[in-house]
Design an enzyme around this catalytic site. Sequence first.
Site, PDB file in Angstrom:
ATOM      1  N   LYS A 162       1.029  -1.189  -0.046  1.00  0.00           N
ATOM      2  CA  LYS A 162      -0.043   0.030  -0.055  1.00  0.00           C
ATOM      3  C   LYS A 162       1.048   1.189  -0.057  1.00  0.00           C
ATOM      4  O   LYS A 162       0.442   2.167  -0.726  1.00  0.00           O
ATOM      5  CB  LYS A 162      -1.096  -0.023   1.135  1.00  0.00           C
ATOM      6  N   THR A 163       2.176   1.176   0.633  1.00  0.00           N
ATOM      7  CA  THR A 163       2.769   2.360   0.526  1.00  0.00           C
ATOM      8  C   THR A 163       3.275   2.619  -0.777  1.00  0.00           C
ATOM      9  O   THR A 163       3.295   3.901  -1.231  1.00  0.00           O
ATOM     10  CB  THR A 163       4.051   2.293   1.575  1.00  0.00           C
ATOM     11  N   ASP A 348      -4.317   7.297   4.563  1.00  0.00           N
ATOM     12  CA  ASP A 348      -3.593   5.850   4.723  1.00  0.00           C
ATOM     13  C   ASP A 348      -4.278   5.443   5.858  1.00  0.00           C
ATOM     14  O   ASP A 348      -4.857   6.175   6.791  1.00  0.00           O
ATOM     15  CB  ASP A 348      -2.210   6.286   4.889  1.00  0.00           C
ATOM     16  N   GLU A 349      -4.008   4.014   6.235  1.00  0.00           N
ATOM     17  CA  GLU A 349      -4.566   3.208   7.392  1.00  0.00           C
ATOM     18  C   GLU A 349      -6.128   3.803   7.757  1.00  0.00           C
ATOM     19  O   GLU A 349      -6.378   4.109   8.988  1.00  0.00           O
ATOM     20  CB  GLU A 349      -3.789   3.666   8.455  1.00  0.00           C
ATOM     21  N   GLN A 379      -6.616  -5.063   9.933  1.00  0.00           N
ATOM     22  CA  GLN A 379      -5.658  -4.489  10.858  1.00  0.00           C
ATOM     23  C   GLN A 379      -6.011  -3.228  11.780  1.00  0.00           C
ATOM     24  O   GLN A 379      -5.599  -2.503  11.964  1.00  0.00           O
ATOM     25  CB  GLN A 379      -4.523  -4.040   9.899  1.00  0.00           C
ATOM     26  N   ARG A 726       4.019  -9.242  10.160  1.00  0.00           N
ATOM     27  CA  ARG A 726       5.376  -8.380  10.103  1.00  0.00           C
ATOM     28  C   ARG A 726       6.429  -9.338   9.647  1.00  0.00           C
ATOM     29  O   ARG A 726       7.444  -8.905   9.316  1.00  0.00           O
ATOM     30  CB  ARG A 726       5.764  -8.025  11.512  1.00  0.00           C
TER      31      ARG A 726
HETATM   32  N1  ATP Z   1       4.396  -4.958  -6.988  1.00  0.00           N
HETATM   33  C1  ATP Z   1       5.583  -5.339  -6.361  1.00  0.00           C
HETATM   34  N2  ATP Z   1       6.490  -6.301  -6.636  1.00  0.00           N
HETATM   35  C2  ATP Z   1       7.389  -6.625  -5.850  1.00  0.00           C
HETATM   36  N3  ATP Z   1       7.432  -6.271  -4.352  1.00  0.00           N
HETATM   37  C3  ATP Z   1       6.217  -5.511  -4.133  1.00  0.00           C
HETATM   38  C4  ATP Z   1       5.205  -5.131  -4.853  1.00  0.00           C
HETATM   39  N4  ATP Z   1       4.583  -4.271  -4.280  1.00  0.00           N
HETATM   40  C5  ATP Z   1       5.092  -4.351  -2.950  1.00  0.00           C
HETATM   41  N5  ATP Z   1       6.044  -5.000  -2.783  1.00  0.00           N
HETATM   42  C6  ATP Z   1       7.039  -5.325  -1.625  1.00  0.00           C
HETATM   43  O1  ATP Z   1       6.017  -5.911  -0.541  1.00  0.00           O
HETATM   44  C7  ATP Z   1       6.494  -5.338   0.855  1.00  0.00           C
HETATM   45  C8  ATP Z   1       5.278  -4.700   1.397  1.00  0.00           C
HETATM   46  O2  ATP Z   1       4.760  -3.696   0.928  1.00  0.00           O
HETATM   47  P1  ATP Z   1       4.311  -2.607   1.851  1.00  0.00           P
HETATM   48  O3  ATP Z   1       5.259  -2.349   3.073  1.00  0.00           O
HETATM   49  O4  ATP Z   1       3.933  -1.303   1.062  1.00  0.00           O
HETATM   50  O5  ATP Z   1       3.148  -3.398   2.442  1.00  0.00           O
HETATM   51  P2  ATP Z   1       1.786  -2.723   3.185  1.00  0.00           P
HETATM   52  O6  ATP Z   1       0.843  -2.807   2.242  1.00  0.00           O
HETATM   53  O7  ATP Z   1       2.221  -1.097   3.766  1.00  0.00           O
HETATM   54  O8  ATP Z   1       1.998  -3.706   4.307  1.00  0.00           O
HETATM   55  P3  ATP Z   1       1.194  -3.461   5.837  1.00  0.00           P
HETATM   56  O9  ATP Z   1      -0.080  -2.820   5.710  1.00  0.00           O
HETATM   57  O10 ATP Z   1       1.339  -4.973   6.329  1.00  0.00           O
HETATM   58  O11 ATP Z   1       2.092  -2.885   6.733  1.00  0.00           O
HETATM   59  C9  ATP Z   1       7.623  -4.305   0.653  1.00  0.00           C
HETATM   60  O12 ATP Z   1       8.938  -4.999   0.951  1.00  0.00           O
HETATM   61  C10 ATP Z   1       7.504  -3.849  -0.923  1.00  0.00           C
HETATM   62  O13 ATP Z   1       8.733  -3.499  -1.474  1.00  0.00           O
END
Ligand code: ATP
Length: 762
Positions: A162-163, A348-349, A379, A726
């Site tokens: 999501k980030t 976000d969140e 979450q 995590r």
């Molecule tokens: N399309 C993609 N291809 C490869 N890696 C990816 C892709 N999208 C995200 N990632 C990787 O996946 C991991 C999780 O991404 P991110 O931290 O943005 O998740 P999140 O959705 O914020 O997670 P959470 O809500 O669990 O904290 C990161 O290491 C990111 O670089």
Amino acid sequence: MQVAALDNLHISLQTLPREDFQKIYEACLEDKVRCIVCGKPVKLYLGLTEEPSFYHPNKLENQTCQREEQTLPAEMTPVDTNQYYSEQNGFRIPKSRAIATLEKPTVTDWKTLKTLQGHAPFQPQTIAPTSILGIPLDAEQKEAVTTVNGPLLILAGAGSGKTRVLTTRALYMIEEMNINPKSIMLVTFTAKAALEMKHRIKQQTSLQSSQLNQLVIGTFHSIFYKILHHHDRQKWNGNHLLKWDWQKENYLKQACREFGIDEKEFPFDQALQQISYWKNTLLMPSDVKPNDTFEENALSLYTYYEEQKLSHGQFDFDDMLVKCYELMNENPEVLSSYQNRFQYFLIDEFQDINPAQYNLMKILSSHTRNLCAVGDDDQTIYSFRGSDPTFILSFKEEFPSAKIVHLASNYRSDHKIVSAANAVIEKNKRRLSKKMAAQYETANEPKCFFPYDEEEEATMIVQDIKEKIASGAQPDDFAILYRTHTGGRAIFERFVQSSIPFVIEKGQNSFYERKMVRAVLAYLQLSINPDHVSALTELIRPLFLKQSALNDVKALSILHDCTLVDALLQLNGLPAFQMAKLKKVIPRISHLKKKKPVEAIIIIEKELGFNDYMKKQGNEGNAMDKGSDDIHDLKVVAKKFSTVESFLQHTDHMILTQKALKEKQGSQGVQLMTIHRSKGLEFPYVYIVGAVDGSLPHDFALEAARKGNYDYLEEERRLLYVAMTRAKEHLLLSAPDNRRNRKAVQSRFLKPLLTKSSGSLD
Ligand SMILES: Nc1ncnc2c1ncn2[C@@H]1O[C@H](COP(=O)(O)OP(=O)(O)OP(=O)(O)O)[C@@H](O)[C@H]1O
């Protein structure tokens, strides 16, 4: 090696009760336990990969002595199971002869690790890689990035990027759609997340800083405070902010005096939390309908607090949201000036949004409805602060034209971790149905281990981390997650003993500085030093004396040339019943030092009136934070010590170490944190401690469920889900057999993960 010697006693791990393993482990650290073959000190292995054994740190010595141990005469091997115990040096040994502790282990046998079973096989996915502005995205991520107009809910499961989506989306809007960065507002929950977003955006673009700086990225509080400040600089001046809890508590204390509420017995921290909850859910004092006496009192304080704040021209953090909402709601011209400025809103969140934040964002975006919310209902972990999952669950009802994009690919974690986390969370009833799919699978398996208690749990984890670091892992690769701050106490202590660098949450106080713990320790300190001034200060309230008695006692001790403790008996003007009580309690304080620390604590609780004091403190009724739980935790530590003096040395050392860390702590090392703090982070290795009922799920959630309210239990399950997700490659859960010196039951949340053959969940 299974047998070693302590003070000429042979100890066999075959027969030593499990509850004594930790004590022997610590005796080994002090070189008190020796090899029965060569006589040199040995260590006790208490880890995850092998069963417990004594060993020489030197490999060669180890091999030789192991071989020789096999050839020792039979009497060295403990056989007799009919003997009973006596105590020597704090250890239980058989009465009739000095060889080993022979009784069959009374508590639990050693249990091997169990694999946490997910329920779905790995299905490799063929994701057509696409990209936007050179940033790799999958099809759903791309859709989320490019759907710019109208309401959009991005349901982004754990680890789904999501980030990446939020930052790419902001860049896409500016670079590809030529949207003015000034018109975009990106709201995050923490300042850290806002910084991370800014950093990533800068990294991924060739746009000039001056252009990027026009993009508004910040937390709800920072953005809305700026708006209020801009509107009225005089009033919304940082000098008028009630920053600290003690400033707010001062108002509440004044209110108590005015309303005749007993100040000494009122839980101000809880009242402040309650007031903040009411404000964030937009309940003004006139809207609140109190449910019990505590809420009735808290409501009186809320009214008084708001009046005082107003008359002194002050504001608190919650006002930044509530007053900004009022400003927009009541002044259409102000609202429209901000609507002219902002056309696009990214949140976000979103699952953690509270009513004040939600209503504010809704009203601000009502002219364009370009509201993009990113979140994961699984979450939601902040409902105690007013977060309301209803907003994400009913987004479609609120915005019928909304598009919903599911990000269901988990890029972070190994398949077996994702699958186990799915098996946990799918038991929640109140959720949007979805299943995360991992993108890779390794040979690693998430596991559960079963230490004897909290102390052994900490020892095993530190040992395991040591082994993994020895095989090449970095301390930064590890995180240890616990449900509450006190749940991290034993882990902290074991890290202090080890040489592994570690990081704890900033500003965290020592467990031994908690209110009830401090008071119990004060009795013990006074038993050793009856002139201990700060211990006496701690005892004034548990003895039900007025604060002014402290100076009287000091003066009386000079006048009568006696210790501070004895001077307590010289106090004048006390009611007869109170004097009688002091006469009963005070002479017994000096005897405490002759007892074992655990016994001394039990005397303090049961015979010196401490239990009565705790009951009157009000927070015994608050299942979230009971003083008596702290005392149970204290007894777990105390059990390891045979004298009050050595126990107090330990507690002092821990308080000082934690204070020193507060002032100076590096940022590198094994991360020790609560599950709440771990949100949004990822680590190659994650340990989750205390997976037992009462800890995770927390007692208060079980209590609510017994009364028919399952909402808190669902939130506890989400906490476990957040913690599990995590982990990237290695996940280890610990379910100790005992907690707070009582038999514990494995967390009900583990049921879908541990098969029946594990035999312990029926
Ligand atoms: N399309 C993609 N291809 C490869 N890696 C990816 C892709 N999208 C995200 N990632 C990787 O996946 C991991 C999780 O991404 P991110 O931290 O943005 O998740 P999140 O959705 O914020 O997670 P959470 O809500 O669990 O904290 C990161 O290491 C990111 O670089």
